[in-house]
Motif scaffolding. Structure first.
Motif, PDB file in Angstrom:
ATOM      1  N   PRO A  17       0.782  -1.238   0.000  1.00 24.49           N
ATOM      2  CA  PRO A  17       0.000   0.000   0.000  1.00 24.49           C
ATOM      3  C   PRO A  17       0.819   1.295   0.000  1.00 24.49           C
ATOM      4  CG  PRO A  17       0.026  -0.943   2.185  1.00 24.49           C
ATOM      5  CD  PRO A  17       0.710  -1.940   1.278  1.00 24.49           C
ATOM      6  N   ALA A  18       2.110   1.242   0.236  1.00 23.18           N
ATOM      7  CA  ALA A  18       2.915   2.459   0.415  1.00 23.18           C
ATOM      8  C   ALA A  18       2.803   3.428  -0.763  1.00 23.18           C
ATOM      9  CB  ALA A  18       4.376   2.103   0.673  1.00 23.18           C
ATOM     10  N   LEU A  26      -0.623   4.988  -0.748  1.00 23.13           N
ATOM     11  CA  LEU A  26      -0.738   5.944   0.356  1.00 23.13           C
ATOM     12  C   LEU A  26      -0.025   7.246   0.017  1.00 23.13           C
ATOM     13  CD1 LEU A  26      -0.220   3.557   3.393  1.00 23.13           C
ATOM     14  CD2 LEU A  26      -2.261   4.930   2.905  1.00 23.13           C
ATOM     15  N   GLU A  85      -5.072   4.587   5.295  1.00 23.07           N
ATOM     16  CA  GLU A  85      -4.659   3.178   5.271  1.00 23.07           C
ATOM     17  C   GLU A  85      -5.856   2.269   5.043  1.00 23.07           C
ATOM     18  OE1 GLU A  85      -3.850   5.265   7.820  1.00 23.07           O
ATOM     19  OE2 GLU A  85      -1.678   5.489   7.582  1.00 23.07           O
ATOM     20  N   GLU A  86      -6.947   2.569   5.736  1.00 20.97           N
ATOM     21  CA  GLU A  86      -8.151   1.763   5.585  1.00 20.97           C
ATOM     22  C   GLU A  86      -8.761   1.942   4.195  1.00 20.97           C
ATOM     23  OE1 GLU A  86      -7.429   3.712   8.186  1.00 20.97           O
ATOM     24  OE2 GLU A  86      -7.401   2.364   9.904  1.00 20.97           O
TER      25      GLU A  86
END
Length: 142
Positions: free
Chosen positions: A33-34, A37, A48-49
């Motif tokens: 996910p980085a 994000l 994040e969610e």
């Protein structure tokens, strides 16, 4: 309008290809996910969610495009609408990435990447709608 030869095959290829793209992207959102994000605008709550659930939405949409309509009536139609709305909703992240020249993994992308990416977003919306059977243009009637 009479059905053109190969039209069903073309639509099927479009549907499977889009499902593969969204499946891969969904897994990437969850596993790595980085980068997502990094390009998420600051005004998005719980980033994040949101990134996790966008990955889940992509996977569900991809699977929905592949489930036979006889098994679950309306699922492809719903998946097409859902993925089109998804593509619309993530557009601000793509704009943020381009306008603010956000580096991912230490690498900045040039406008040679960003311009086509931004221009292609409406095509992703159309593609989801055509793959889900929501619209038929330019392939004619269902």
């Amino acid at each position: 309008m009479p059905k053109r030869e190969g039209q069903g095959r073309t639509r099927t290829v479009f549907r499977w290809l889009l499902a593969a793209i969204y499946l891969i992207a969904g897994v990437a959102h969850i596993r790595s996910p980085a980068g997502f994000l990094a390009i998420t605008p600051d005004w998005v709550p719980f980033p994040e969610e949101v990134i996790f659930f966008t990955g889940v939405a992509e996977i569900i949409g991809a699977v929905g495009l592949l489930v036979p309509p006889k098994l679950v009536p309306g699922i492809r139609y719903g998946a097409g609408i859902g993925l089109a709305l998804y593509a619309l909703c993530v557009y601000p992240a793509n704009i943020n990435h381009a306008v603010n020249n956000i580096a991912i993994g230490g690498t900045s992308a040039s406008w040679l990447y960003h311009a086509p990416r931004l221009a292609f977003q409406p095509v992703f919306i159309w593609w989801a709608l055509i793959a889900g059977g929501v619209i038929t243009w330019p392939f004619g009637k269902k």
